[in-house]
Design an enzyme around this catalytic site. Structure first.
Site, PDB file in Angstrom:
ATOM      1  N   TYR A  51       0.655  -1.273  -0.055  1.00 22.80           N
ATOM      2  CA  TYR A  51      -0.099  -0.104   0.099  1.00 22.80           C
ATOM      3  C   TYR A  51       0.785   1.363   0.014  1.00 22.80           C
ATOM      4  CZ  TYR A  51      -4.896  -0.111  -0.100  1.00 22.80           C
ATOM      5  OH  TYR A  51      -6.434  -0.616  -0.382  1.00 22.80           O
ATOM      6  N   GLU A  53      -0.298   4.781  -0.324  1.00 24.32           N
ATOM      7  CA  GLU A  53      -1.179   5.978  -0.743  1.00 24.32           C
ATOM      8  C   GLU A  53      -0.233   7.469  -0.348  1.00 24.32           C
ATOM      9  OE1 GLU A  53      -4.433   5.683   2.132  1.00 24.32           O
ATOM     10  OE2 GLU A  53      -5.625   4.383   0.890  1.00 24.32           O
ATOM     11  N   ASP A 197      -7.228  14.090 -24.753  1.00 25.05           N
ATOM     12  CA  ASP A 197      -7.207  12.481 -24.316  1.00 25.05           C
ATOM     13  C   ASP A 197      -6.499  11.952 -25.577  1.00 25.05           C
ATOM     14  OD1 ASP A 197      -7.822   9.995 -23.734  1.00 25.05           O
ATOM     15  OD2 ASP A 197      -9.856  10.286 -23.316  1.00 25.05           O
ATOM     16  N   THR A 223      -4.206   6.548 -21.567  1.00 27.29           N
ATOM     17  CA  THR A 223      -4.253   5.221 -21.172  1.00 27.29           C
ATOM     18  C   THR A 223      -2.847   4.672 -21.476  1.00 27.29           C
ATOM     19  OG1 THR A 223      -5.000   4.277 -23.357  1.00 27.29           O
ATOM     20  CG2 THR A 223      -6.417   4.235 -21.197  1.00 27.29           C
ATOM     21  N   LYS A 226      -2.550   1.008 -24.928  1.00 22.53           N
ATOM     22  CA  LYS A 226      -2.980   0.864 -26.126  1.00 22.53           C
ATOM     23  C   LYS A 226      -1.765   0.916 -26.879  1.00 22.53           C
ATOM     24  CE  LYS A 226      -7.392   2.282 -24.759  1.00 22.53           C
ATOM     25  NZ  LYS A 226      -8.609   3.449 -24.574  1.00 22.53           N
ATOM     26  N   ARG A 232      -2.026  -2.101 -18.214  1.00 22.82           N
ATOM     27  CA  ARG A 232      -3.419  -1.324 -17.926  1.00 22.82           C
ATOM     28  C   ARG A 232      -3.156  -0.419 -16.914  1.00 22.82           C
ATOM     29  NH1 ARG A 232      -6.521  -4.529 -21.077  1.00 22.82           N
ATOM     30  NH2 ARG A 232      -8.169  -2.808 -21.181  1.00 22.82           N
TER      31      ARG A 232
HETATM   32  C1  LIG Z   1      -9.457   3.575 -23.698  1.00 25.92           C
HETATM   33  C2  LIG Z   1      -9.765   4.970 -23.643  1.00 25.92           C
HETATM   34  C3  LIG Z   1     -10.193   5.507 -22.500  1.00 25.92           C
HETATM   35  C4  LIG Z   1     -10.603   4.867 -21.084  1.00 25.92           C
HETATM   36  O1  LIG Z   1      -9.774   3.775 -20.845  1.00 25.92           O
HETATM   37  P1  LIG Z   1     -10.255   2.394 -19.764  1.00 25.92           P
HETATM   38  O2  LIG Z   1      -8.703   2.094 -19.472  1.00 25.92           O
HETATM   39  O3  LIG Z   1     -10.817   1.522 -20.749  1.00 25.92           O
HETATM   40  O4  LIG Z   1     -10.876   3.143 -18.658  1.00 25.92           O
HETATM   41  C5  LIG Z   1     -10.424   6.858 -22.230  1.00 25.92           C
HETATM   42  N1  LIG Z   1     -10.535   7.730 -23.359  1.00 25.92           N
HETATM   43  C6  LIG Z   1     -10.047   7.331 -24.580  1.00 25.92           C
HETATM   44  C7  LIG Z   1     -10.233   8.268 -25.665  1.00 25.92           C
HETATM   45  C8  LIG Z   1      -9.777   6.073 -24.653  1.00 25.92           C
HETATM   46  O5  LIG Z   1      -9.825   5.406 -25.992  1.00 25.92           O
END
Ligand SMILES: *Cc1c(COP(=O)(O)O)cnc(C)c1O
Length: 411
Positions: A51, A53, A197, A223, A226, A232
């Site tokens: 942990y 925090e 984003d 994220t 990807k 993740r």
């Molecule tokens: C995948 C994605 C997210 C969210 O990601 P998670 O890890 O699935 O919660 C947010 N914004 C965009 C543009 C994404 O492609």
């Protein structure tokens, strides 16, 4: 997985089958990737026992001297990789990271702008079924009906009229470049925060093949799992003047303890992304996507915007009939190709029965495939789309795909 096999044969059985599936299908889901064995080891390590925090060297628990160093490395690498003034590596995933950014800048009920889900935005960009659309007042912008491209004049008009506190740029199903500079300018004009984003494209930005919005954008979220090919997780990058607000919003605002195992995985992935091989990797992702796009179009398959600038393609199946996405995705899966049904802009059908298919090249490129393989795959896909009820055809293509996968092993 010897210990799992012994402790829990039932779960082991399915894990093994999933490994076999990942090896033997063409994974063309554009939001997925296959991480390195080093990242896998980090995520399955004893770091998950701790942990932590708080932030490095300012924790609410004892015993964090090693975790502190790991998180510090991850932060420093993220800043260097993207040229950021500040980085927070604790978000558990993309959606919690976006929730933290909202929490930092908006009060419940306040207004923000995001790309409509049906035009390629994410759930967290203001969908009615998501926290973003339930807690905050979401105003959507879309793409032009004719060109299927973002119309910045229109976006500016909406921003001037609606005066949002925050404007999100970014995509989950938009195959073209985004003019982040233009978004930043619009946000400044209406005194809003601009959140870029870059979840889908951060690997392509890290690899230097797409423009990096970090130097001039208020806040950038991605994220890490990807195109960036890490574990993740989420990552928030921002200007120093927003650092305290962002950190407080992630912890204690949104989360408790960070997932230290994934923090180590992120640090490893950021290091990988700084190597020359990653530059080549990201260049090849786009070359592959373009090769796949031109093959599909040559075969008479319609693509949204007639092509791609990034790693993803959106097939418009409406010439074959409205609402065919799911049916075609299933036929492709039976042939060994995994992608997902997706709405197309101004889809006449529902999100449950969408008229498009979303696919991409990050995993195939991780496996080492190049333009030649994309041409083969594009032809197979077109054949299945056109003759999706033929069991014989799907069987033949399944065999060819098994062979192709064996020639490009990863795990
Ligand atoms: C995948 C994605 C997210 C969210 O990601 P998670 O890890 O699935 O919660 C947010 N914004 C965009 C543009 C994404 O492609």
């Amino acid at each position: 997985m010897e210990s799992i096999k012994e402790a829990d044969p039932e779960v082991f059985g399915y894990m093994n089958q999933e490994l076999e599936r990942q090896k033997s299908v063409l994974n063309m889901i554009p939001s997925e990737n296959y991480v390195s064995p080093a990242v896998l080891e980090a995520c399955g390590s004893v770091l998950m026992n701790k942990y932590s925090e708080g932030y490095p060297f300012k924790r609410y628990y004892q015993g964090n001297e090693h975790v502190d160093n790991i998180e510090k490395i991850a932060i420093d690498r993220a800043k260097k990789l993207f040229g950021a003034e500040h980085a927070n590596v604790q978000p558990l995933s993309g959606s919690p990271a976006n929730a933290a950014v909202f929490l930092a800048f908006l009060k419940p009920g306040e207004k923000f702008m995001g790309l409509d889900l049906a035009c390629g935005g994410h759930l967290t960009h203001g969908s009615k079924v998501n926290f973003s659309g339930k807690i905050y007042q979401a105003v959507s912008y879309g793409v032009d009906k004719e060109t299927e491209l973002l119309d910045y004049g229109k976006i500016r008009e909406i921003a001037l009229r609606e005066k949002p506190r925050l404007i999100i740029s970014g995509l989950t199903a938009y195959p073209r470049n985004i003019d982040f500079k233009r978004f930043q300018k619009i946000a400044e004009e209406v005194d809003a925060i601009h959140l870029a984003d870059i979840s889908h494209i951060s690997g392509l930005i890290a690899g230097g093949v797409l423009e990096n919005p970090v130097p001039y954008t208020d806040v950038v979220m991605t994220t890490t799992h990807k195109t960036l090919r890490g574990p993740r997780g989420g990552l928030i990058l921002c200007k120093e003047k927003y650092a305290k607000d962002i950190d407080r919003a992630v912890f204690p605002g949104m989360q408790g303890g960070p997932h230290n195992n994934n923090t180590a995985g992120k640090a490893i992935a950021f290091k990988d992304a700084m190597q020359p091989e990653f530059k080549e990797y990201s260049q090849q992702i786009i070359k592959n996507a373009k090769a796949l796009a031109s093959t599909l179009m040559d075969e008479g398959i319609k693509l949204v915007t007639n092509g791609t600038d990034n790693h993803l393609l959106l097939i418009d199946l409406r010439p074959f009939g409205i609402g065919l996405g799911r049916e075609v995705a299933v036929a492709l899966e039976e042939s060994g190709i995994c992608c997902n049904a997706n709405s197309v802009p101004y889809d006449e059908s529902t999100p449950f029965k969408p008229s498009g298919l979303r696919l991409g090249t990050p995993v195939l490129t991780t496996r080492g495939m190049k333009e030649k393989e994309m041409e083969e795959i594009g032809k197979w896909m077109a054949d299945v789309i056109k003759a999706r009820e033929s069991k014989e055809l799907k069987g033949i293509i399944r065999g060819k795909i098994r062979n192709l996968c064996e020639r490009f092993p990863y795990y």
